[in-house]
Design a protein around this motif. Structure first.
Motif, mmCIF file in Angstrom:
data_model
loop_
_atom_site.group_PDB
_atom_site.id
_atom_site.type_symbol
_atom_site.label_atom_id
_atom_site.label_comp_id
_atom_site.label_asym_id
_atom_site.label_seq_id
_atom_site.Cartn_x
_atom_site.Cartn_y
_atom_site.Cartn_z
ATOM 1 N N SER A 259 0.803 -0.890 -0.318
ATOM 2 C CA SER A 259 0.165 0.220 0.112
ATOM 3 C C SER A 259 0.777 1.052 0.063
ATOM 4 O O SER A 259 2.088 0.838 0.408
ATOM 5 N N ALA A 260 -0.011 2.215 -0.109
ATOM 6 C CA ALA A 260 0.562 3.414 0.170
ATOM 7 C C ALA A 260 0.079 4.840 0.368
ATOM 8 O O ALA A 260 -1.174 4.600 -0.226
ATOM 9 N N ILE A 261 0.782 5.844 0.647
ATOM 10 C CA ILE A 261 0.104 6.829 1.380
ATOM 11 C C ILE A 261 0.972 7.905 0.912
ATOM 12 O O ILE A 261 2.283 8.067 1.087
ATOM 13 N N LEU A 278 -4.044 2.521 -2.940
ATOM 14 C CA LEU A 278 -3.397 3.794 -2.418
ATOM 15 C C LEU A 278 -4.705 4.032 -1.239
ATOM 16 O O LEU A 278 -6.050 4.155 -1.169
ATOM 17 N N ILE A 279 -3.624 4.910 -0.038
ATOM 18 C CA ILE A 279 -4.391 5.267 0.711
ATOM 19 C C ILE A 279 -4.594 6.706 1.029
ATOM 20 O O ILE A 279 -4.150 7.458 0.744
ATOM 21 N N ALA A 299 -0.133 4.304 8.425
ATOM 22 C CA ALA A 299 0.863 3.547 8.146
ATOM 23 C C ALA A 299 0.969 2.900 9.470
ATOM 24 O O ALA A 299 0.301 1.253 8.742
ATOM 25 N N LEU A 300 0.164 3.302 10.657
ATOM 26 C CA LEU A 300 0.187 1.971 11.727
ATOM 27 C C LEU A 300 -0.616 1.248 11.398
ATOM 28 O O LEU A 300 -0.277 -0.343 11.430
ATOM 29 N N ILE A 310 4.789 1.954 1.868
ATOM 30 C CA ILE A 310 4.973 3.325 1.249
ATOM 31 C C ILE A 310 4.598 4.200 1.875
ATOM 32 O O ILE A 310 3.381 4.388 2.179
ATOM 33 N N LEU A 311 4.967 6.142 2.417
ATOM 34 C CA LEU A 311 4.960 6.846 3.639
ATOM 35 C C LEU A 311 5.654 7.593 2.996
ATOM 36 O O LEU A 311 7.249 7.648 2.941
#
Ligand code: ZN
Ligand code: ZN
Length: 424
Positions: A259-261, A278-279, A299-300, A310-311
């Motif tokens: 996932s990605a932020i 995508l978040i 992310a947590l 990914i942040l």
């Protein structure tokens, strides 16, 4: 935690968070005692993690090659950009929420202001915001005289938009219409390769550009803007033609759920194209005012559902392009607080954290440069560097040496137990 029986023994499946601080790397500044913004910043969390973990420096693409954020992110996700980079426009379009099919060509666009001679007066039409939406019906209403081609135009944020050409026999090998400079005439798009597809695409882009001017120059919204002393948004300028690359996604390639932020369209687009979920984080803006703690919390939460998250934080690059040392230092301190939230929560658990930058954007240059970036990798069973601080200088003395961009994700996945054995 998943436990798998592999021919080599038992391997635990662990989790990973990769924090990418856009343009964070820098150079020593004589006005700041020879320190970089990362050195000048108070970063207790990253310092501790660097001390407890692996530290090194990385040529994101190759030594001395300044990457764009798109190329850099592909590389950080393990894709050689020489093979997989197909222009910026495709990623930007996907990041803006458009769906792209193979063969479609997308462009990044600006609403801009030109005079009657098509000389650019303002590349961003006074950073037009809500008025741009009122202009949309006019831009969607005309026909391009190129057989079998249709177009779609979307307004994204402020003065920005995305143009997509759909149809057969199109090519991304065409030049921009945006001269990238005020005081210059708009450019005629030309084929960059001797191919019919590029000729057709350049022809369509030139038609679109001129028709946008015809449709917008006397538009009531613009007449009102002129009356109010604002620059009219009377043309669409395009650049960065791109298509979607054909690639194996991250879940296919590595067997991880990812996932990605990220708030900025380009990075969101790349993450989506490589198969990350995508978040959306309320308050994540892609700017200096982004909500850092909301990103950490997201992310947590995400890492409970995904193997890899990914942040991405853009603020460091924004401050760098502005040439603002203090703002960059402050952004880095906020990033450190964000990482601190993650560190406190995952300490002693099965989560590995990597922190790096996608390129350096030195304050003194205000643009991306080809210097290596620092990285750290922290988690259970990782060798301790003992470097004490996380910065460009200690990275060069770290225990992980110098690596290329695609290596970091492999190192991370190796610790996470997702690496594939080469040979029997
Ligand atoms: Zn970048
Ligand atoms: Zn940048």
């Amino acid at each position: 935690m998943k436990l798998i029986q592999s021919p080599g023994g038992l391997r635990l499946k662990m989790k990973g968070i990769m924090v990418i601080c856009d343009g964070m790397g820098d150079r020593p500044h004589s006005e700041h005692g020879g320190m970089t913004p990362l050195e000048a910043a108070d970063t207790p969390n990253m310092d501790a993690m660097a001390d407890e973990g692996l530290v090194g420096f990385m040529d994101v693409v190759a030594p001395g090659v300044p990457p764009g954020s798109d190329v850099a992110h592909l590389s950080l996700f393990g894709y050689d950009p020489h093979e997989y980079y197909t222009g910026r426009g495709g990623f930007e379009a996907v990041g803006a929420g458009l769906s792209l099919s193979p063969g479609d060509v997308a462009f990044r666009c600006n609403f801009a202001t030109v005079d009657d001679d098509l000389t650019v007066m303002d590349r961003r039409a006074g950073r037009i915001k809500e008025d741009a939406d009122k202009l949309m019906p006019a831009i969607r209403g005309f026909r391009l005289d190129v057989e079998g081609l249709t177009y779609e135009f979307h307004h994204t944020v402020e003065h920005r938009g995305v143009l997509v050409f759909r149809g057969k026999n199109l090519s991304r090998h065409v030049s921009d219409t945006d001269p990238h400079k005020v005081g210059e005439r708009i450019l005629k798009s030309t084929p960059l390769e001797p191919e019919e597809a590029a000729e057709r695409t350049a022809e369509a882009l030139n038609q679109f550009t001129l028709k946008s001017f015809e449709a917008l120059k006397d538009h009531p919204v613009n007449l009102k803007r002129i009356q109010e002393g604002k620059p009219p948004a009377n043309i669409i300028l395009s650049r960065g033609a791109g298509t979607l690359p054909t690639l194996q996604t991250i879940p296919q390639k590595y067997g991880v759920k990812a996932s990605a932020i990220a708030a900025v369209a380009l990075v969101r687009g790349i993450c989506k194209v490589v198969g990350m979920e995508l978040i959306n984080v309320p308050g994540a803006t892609g700017g200096l005012d982004t909500n850092y703690s909301a990103k950490a919390e997201a992310a947590l939460k995400s890492i409970k559902e995904n193997d890899l998250t990914i942040l991405h934080v853009k603020a460091t690059d924004v401050a760098s392009h502005d040439g603002d040392f203090e703002e960059k230092r402050r952004a880095i301190e906020k990033i450190d607080e964000m990482i601190g939230v993650i560190r406190r929560e995952v300490r002693g658990s099965n989560v590995f954290v990597a922190v790096t930058a996608d390129h350096t954007t030195p304050i003194a240059v205000r643009d991306h440069m080809g210097d290596p970036v620092p990285f750290l990798l922290w988690g259970p069973g990782v060798f301790r560097s003992g470097v004490g601080r996380f910065c460009e200088r200690t990275a060069r003395k770290g225990n992980a040496g110098r690596m290329r961009g695609p290596d970091l994700i492999h190192e991370l996945l190796n610790y996470m137990g997702f690496s594939q054995k080469f040979g029997f």
